[in-house]
Design a protein around this motif. Structure first.
Motif, PDB file in Angstrom:
ATOM      1  N   SER A   1       0.806  -1.221   0.000  1.00  0.00           N
ATOM      2  CA  SER A   1       0.000   0.000   0.000  1.00  0.00           C
ATOM      3  C   SER A   1       0.838   1.269   0.000  1.00  0.00           C
ATOM      4  O   SER A   1       0.305   2.350  -0.185  1.00  0.00           O
ATOM      5  CB  SER A   1      -0.914   0.019   1.232  1.00  0.00           C
ATOM      6  OG  SER A   1      -1.806  -1.058   1.191  1.00  0.00           O
ATOM      7  N   ILE A   2       2.127   1.141   0.199  1.00  0.00           N
ATOM      8  CA  ILE A   2       2.998   2.316   0.269  1.00  0.00           C
ATOM      9  C   ILE A   2       3.741   2.469  -1.045  1.00  0.00           C
ATOM     10  O   ILE A   2       4.388   1.538  -1.529  1.00  0.00           O
ATOM     11  CB  ILE A   2       3.994   2.197   1.436  1.00  0.00           C
ATOM     12  CG1 ILE A   2       3.223   2.038   2.750  1.00  0.00           C
ATOM     13  CG2 ILE A   2       4.925   3.403   1.483  1.00  0.00           C
ATOM     14  CD1 ILE A   2       4.087   1.769   3.952  1.00  0.00           C
ATOM     15  N   THR A   3       3.616   3.660  -1.625  1.00  0.00           N
ATOM     16  CA  THR A   3       4.297   3.969  -2.880  1.00  0.00           C
ATOM     17  C   THR A   3       4.991   5.316  -2.765  1.00  0.00           C
ATOM     18  O   THR A   3       4.626   6.141  -1.931  1.00  0.00           O
ATOM     19  CB  THR A   3       3.311   4.015  -4.060  1.00  0.00           C
ATOM     20  OG1 THR A   3       2.275   4.955  -3.762  1.00  0.00           O
ATOM     21  CG2 THR A   3       2.697   2.651  -4.335  1.00  0.00           C
ATOM     22  N   GLU A   4       5.956   5.525  -3.627  1.00  0.00           N
ATOM     23  CA  GLU A   4       6.667   6.794  -3.628  1.00  0.00           C
ATOM     24  C   GLU A   4       5.837   7.841  -4.353  1.00  0.00           C
ATOM     25  O   GLU A   4       5.453   7.655  -5.507  1.00  0.00           O
ATOM     26  CB  GLU A   4       8.030   6.636  -4.302  1.00  0.00           C
ATOM     27  CG  GLU A   4       8.923   7.825  -4.130  1.00  0.00           C
ATOM     28  CD  GLU A   4      10.326   7.570  -4.625  1.00  0.00           C
ATOM     29  OE1 GLU A   4      11.152   8.488  -4.506  1.00  0.00           O
ATOM     30  OE2 GLU A   4      10.608   6.476  -5.139  1.00  0.00           O
ATOM     31  N   GLY A   5       5.531   8.921  -3.658  1.00  0.00           N
ATOM     32  CA  GLY A   5       4.779  10.013  -4.258  1.00  0.00           C
ATOM     33  C   GLY A   5       5.724  11.024  -4.885  1.00  0.00           C
ATOM     34  O   GLY A   5       6.926  10.784  -5.000  1.00  0.00           O
ATOM     35  N   LYS A   6       5.202  12.167  -5.291  1.00  0.00           N
ATOM     36  CA  LYS A   6       6.042  13.202  -5.905  1.00  0.00           C
ATOM     37  C   LYS A   6       7.034  13.787  -4.918  1.00  0.00           C
ATOM     38  O   LYS A   6       8.167  14.089  -5.283  1.00  0.00           O
ATOM     39  CB  LYS A   6       5.162  14.308  -6.490  1.00  0.00           C
ATOM     40  CG  LYS A   6       4.354  13.863  -7.679  1.00  0.00           C
ATOM     41  CD  LYS A   6       3.524  14.993  -8.228  1.00  0.00           C
ATOM     42  CE  LYS A   6       2.696  14.502  -9.411  1.00  0.00           C
ATOM     43  NZ  LYS A   6       1.851  15.554  -9.965  1.00  0.00           N
ATOM     44  N   ILE A   7       6.598  13.964  -3.669  1.00  0.00           N
ATOM     45  CA  ILE A   7       7.473  14.570  -2.667  1.00  0.00           C
ATOM     46  C   ILE A   7       7.858  13.560  -1.588  1.00  0.00           C
ATOM     47  O   ILE A   7       9.031  13.404  -1.271  1.00  0.00           O
ATOM     48  CB  ILE A   7       6.791  15.792  -2.027  1.00  0.00           C
ATOM     49  CG1 ILE A   7       6.496  16.833  -3.114  1.00  0.00           C
ATOM     50  CG2 ILE A   7       7.661  16.394  -0.940  1.00  0.00           C
ATOM     51  CD1 ILE A   7       5.630  17.975  -2.657  1.00  0.00           C
ATOM     52  N   VAL A   8       6.861  12.892  -1.008  1.00  0.00           N
ATOM     53  CA  VAL A   8       7.099  11.904   0.047  1.00  0.00           C
ATOM     54  C   VAL A   8       6.349  10.618  -0.291  1.00  0.00           C
ATOM     55  O   VAL A   8       5.596  10.566  -1.261  1.00  0.00           O
ATOM     56  CB  VAL A   8       6.627  12.428   1.429  1.00  0.00           C
ATOM     57  CG1 VAL A   8       7.429  13.626   1.857  1.00  0.00           C
ATOM     58  CG2 VAL A   8       5.151  12.747   1.433  1.00  0.00           C
TER      59      VAL A   8
ATOM     60  N   GLU B   1       3.510   7.707   0.082  1.00  0.00           N
ATOM     61  CA  GLU B   1       2.069   7.797   0.319  1.00  0.00           C
ATOM     62  C   GLU B   1       1.518   6.411   0.615  1.00  0.00           C
ATOM     63  O   GLU B   1       2.032   5.415   0.113  1.00  0.00           O
ATOM     64  CB  GLU B   1       1.366   8.376  -0.911  1.00  0.00           C
ATOM     65  CG  GLU B   1       1.827   9.780  -1.248  1.00  0.00           C
ATOM     66  CD  GLU B   1       1.286  10.272  -2.578  1.00  0.00           C
ATOM     67  OE1 GLU B   1       0.722   9.466  -3.347  1.00  0.00           O
ATOM     68  OE2 GLU B   1       1.434  11.466  -2.848  1.00  0.00           O
ATOM     69  N   ILE B   2       0.460   6.358   1.431  1.00  0.00           N
ATOM     70  CA  ILE B   2      -0.199   5.099   1.764  1.00  0.00           C
ATOM     71  C   ILE B   2      -1.590   5.095   1.138  1.00  0.00           C
ATOM     72  O   ILE B   2      -2.360   6.031   1.328  1.00  0.00           O
ATOM     73  CB  ILE B   2      -0.308   4.920   3.289  1.00  0.00           C
ATOM     74  CG1 ILE B   2       1.089   4.896   3.913  1.00  0.00           C
ATOM     75  CG2 ILE B   2      -1.063   3.644   3.616  1.00  0.00           C
ATOM     76  CD1 ILE B   2       1.088   4.817   5.418  1.00  0.00           C
ATOM     77  N   ASP B   3      -1.886   4.052   0.389  1.00  0.00           N
ATOM     78  CA  ASP B   3      -3.200   3.905  -0.239  1.00  0.00           C
ATOM     79  C   ASP B   3      -4.202   3.454   0.820  1.00  0.00           C
ATOM     80  O   ASP B   3      -4.121   2.327   1.326  1.00  0.00           O
ATOM     81  CB  ASP B   3      -3.132   2.890  -1.374  1.00  0.00           C
ATOM     82  CG  ASP B   3      -4.437   2.750  -2.131  1.00  0.00           C
ATOM     83  OD1 ASP B   3      -5.430   3.429  -1.776  1.00  0.00           O
ATOM     84  OD2 ASP B   3      -4.468   1.958  -3.090  1.00  0.00           O
ATOM     85  N   LYS B   4      -5.150   4.319   1.164  1.00  0.00           N
ATOM     86  CA  LYS B   4      -6.103   3.998   2.231  1.00  0.00           C
ATOM     87  C   LYS B   4      -7.082   2.897   1.838  1.00  0.00           C
ATOM     88  O   LYS B   4      -7.702   2.285   2.696  1.00  0.00           O
ATOM     89  CB  LYS B   4      -6.859   5.250   2.669  1.00  0.00           C
ATOM     90  CG  LYS B   4      -7.778   5.834   1.639  1.00  0.00           C
ATOM     91  CD  LYS B   4      -8.464   7.067   2.168  1.00  0.00           C
ATOM     92  CE  LYS B   4      -9.377   7.660   1.121  1.00  0.00           C
ATOM     93  NZ  LYS B   4     -10.012   8.876   1.600  1.00  0.00           N
ATOM     94  N   LYS B   5      -7.204   2.607   0.559  1.00  0.00           N
ATOM     95  CA  LYS B   5      -8.118   1.550   0.122  1.00  0.00           C
ATOM     96  C   LYS B   5      -7.552   0.153   0.373  1.00  0.00           C
ATOM     97  O   LYS B   5      -8.297  -0.795   0.548  1.00  0.00           O
ATOM     98  CB  LYS B   5      -8.439   1.710  -1.364  1.00  0.00           C
ATOM     99  CG  LYS B   5      -9.244   2.947  -1.667  1.00  0.00           C
ATOM    100  CD  LYS B   5      -9.487   3.083  -3.143  1.00  0.00           C
ATOM    101  CE  LYS B   5     -10.224   4.386  -3.436  1.00  0.00           C
ATOM    102  NZ  LYS B   5     -10.325   4.627  -4.873  1.00  0.00           N
ATOM    103  N   THR B   6      -6.239   0.039   0.400  1.00  0.00           N
ATOM    104  CA  THR B   6      -5.634  -1.281   0.563  1.00  0.00           C
ATOM    105  C   THR B   6      -4.908  -1.454   1.895  1.00  0.00           C
ATOM    106  O   THR B   6      -4.578  -2.572   2.271  1.00  0.00           O
ATOM    107  CB  THR B   6      -4.654  -1.576  -0.586  1.00  0.00           C
ATOM    108  OG1 THR B   6      -3.658  -0.546  -0.630  1.00  0.00           O
ATOM    109  CG2 THR B   6      -5.382  -1.646  -1.912  1.00  0.00           C
TER     110      THR B   6
END
Length: 91
Positions: free
Chosen positions: A49-56, A58-63
């Motif tokens: 559920s954790i992926t690299e965003g543009k700045i920091v 991010e955690i996908d709240k759906k998964t």
């Protein structure tokens, strides 16, 4: 003889279902001001559920399941070097 009793019951059932069957969101989020983008959290997430965003990151709240069923404590919180960087979503 026709009764109007069925209409109020149907309406009541719809309202009852709307109020009772709302799904509770069980997820974490990363506080952008606290995250140092070290990436320690990404590989330990059992649901990816954790992926690299543009700045920091991010955690996908759906998964995100907060590691329930896999671990006693969320693994991202366990490995994060910054205190209070990964927090539960407000209810």
């Amino acid at each position: 003889m026709t009764s109007n009793r069925s209409r109020p019951r149907r309406k009541f059932r719809r309202l009852f279902k709307r109020n009772v069957y709302k799904e509770a969101v069980m997820a974490l989020y990363i506080v952008a001001d606290e995250c140092i983008s070290c990436g320690d959290c990404e590989p330990v997430c059992p649901t990816n559920s954790i992926t690299e965003g543009k700045i920091v990151f991010e955690i996908d709240k759906k998964t995100c399941t907060e590691c329930e069923g896999d671990f006693d404590k969320p693994q991202c919180v366990r490995v994060c070097p910054v205190d209070n960087c990964i927090l539960p979503l407000p209810a």
